[in-house]
Design an enzyme around this catalytic site. Sequence first.
Site, mmCIF file in Angstrom:
data_model
loop_
_atom_site.group_PDB
_atom_site.id
_atom_site.type_symbol
_atom_site.label_atom_id
_atom_site.label_comp_id
_atom_site.label_asym_id
_atom_site.label_seq_id
_atom_site.Cartn_x
_atom_site.Cartn_y
_atom_site.Cartn_z
ATOM 1 N N LYS A 1 -10.043 2.209 -1.913
ATOM 2 C CA LYS A 1 -10.208 1.613 -0.584
ATOM 3 C C LYS A 1 -11.545 1.998 0.032
ATOM 4 C CE LYS A 1 -7.505 1.053 3.693
ATOM 5 N NZ LYS A 1 -6.236 1.455 4.350
ATOM 6 N N CYS B 1 -5.395 -3.324 2.989
ATOM 7 C CA CYS B 1 -5.060 -3.265 4.409
ATOM 8 C C CYS B 1 -6.287 -3.424 5.326
ATOM 9 C CB CYS B 1 -4.298 -1.968 4.697
ATOM 10 S SG CYS B 1 -3.276 -2.039 6.208
ATOM 11 N N GLU C 1 0.836 -1.207 0.000
ATOM 12 C CA GLU C 1 0.000 0.000 0.000
ATOM 13 C C GLU C 1 0.875 1.263 0.000
ATOM 14 O OE1 GLU C 1 -3.695 1.840 2.681
ATOM 15 O OE2 GLU C 1 -2.407 0.261 3.500
#
Length: 271
Positions: free
Chosen positions: A118, A150, A43
């Site tokens: 995200k 994540c 990321e």
Amino acid sequence: MTELTIAIAQMDSKILDKEYNLQKAEALLDQTEGKADVICYPELFTTGYNFDLIGDAFYELAETIPGPTVERLANKARTYGTAIIGTIVEKDGNQEGVLYDTTFVINEKGEYIGKYRKAHLYPTEHQYFRSGSDFPIFEICGVKTGIAICYDHAFGEMFRVLALKGAQVIFIPSVIPKDFEYLLDLRTRARAQDNQIFTVAVNRVGSEAGIVYCGNSKIVNPRGDVICEAGDEEEVATATIDLCEIARERKQEMSLRSRRPELYGILAQQA
């Protein structure tokens, strides 16, 4: 296609230095010598992650997708015939000042084929980023893939949606610090076994302002077994997965077919 060779680029990033980080990302791809079907980076691999150190510089570092980074890496993808998955700070081309934590996907022909923004932002990320609202599926080398970034891996519902949409492999680029290795391991394995798919956690290493990132990137099969795992240093770990394992596991335990979606709506309303 029944097999897919995956390269995990577990890299450190130099904060605020996109050129340095891109050169490193290219060098890590060079190490695979074209033997991988797809490579994935952690990321925010081009900028670093620490919000206290980067601050408003995120606005200067951000770029559109597709844009310079995608175009540059697309050339490398064409050179090696390797698909590339990378997560960077995206600038919304239509709304000034709007940023996303976004994963781009370049296929094995060097073609940009889409992006994922995200959806589940960690609380501190709301200061700069806006949440995405879609869970797309991408086809890489004939394999249906999904992306979770994540903190997304804490939300099993998202992985179930991707699996029901046909995802065979879900990549999880992350920046998880030391002392949280247990979450990376547990969730990567659980999400794979829950949905009888492959999951690929790609975490960074190195440190920023005293925060040390744990690495421990891994590839997990549909049984929840770790079949490839990196340590806590910069490296490229590679493994070939057998996609036929998905059908074998789903034949043995038909959990997706045993779902009771008519009940879940009621439970959601009560929550």
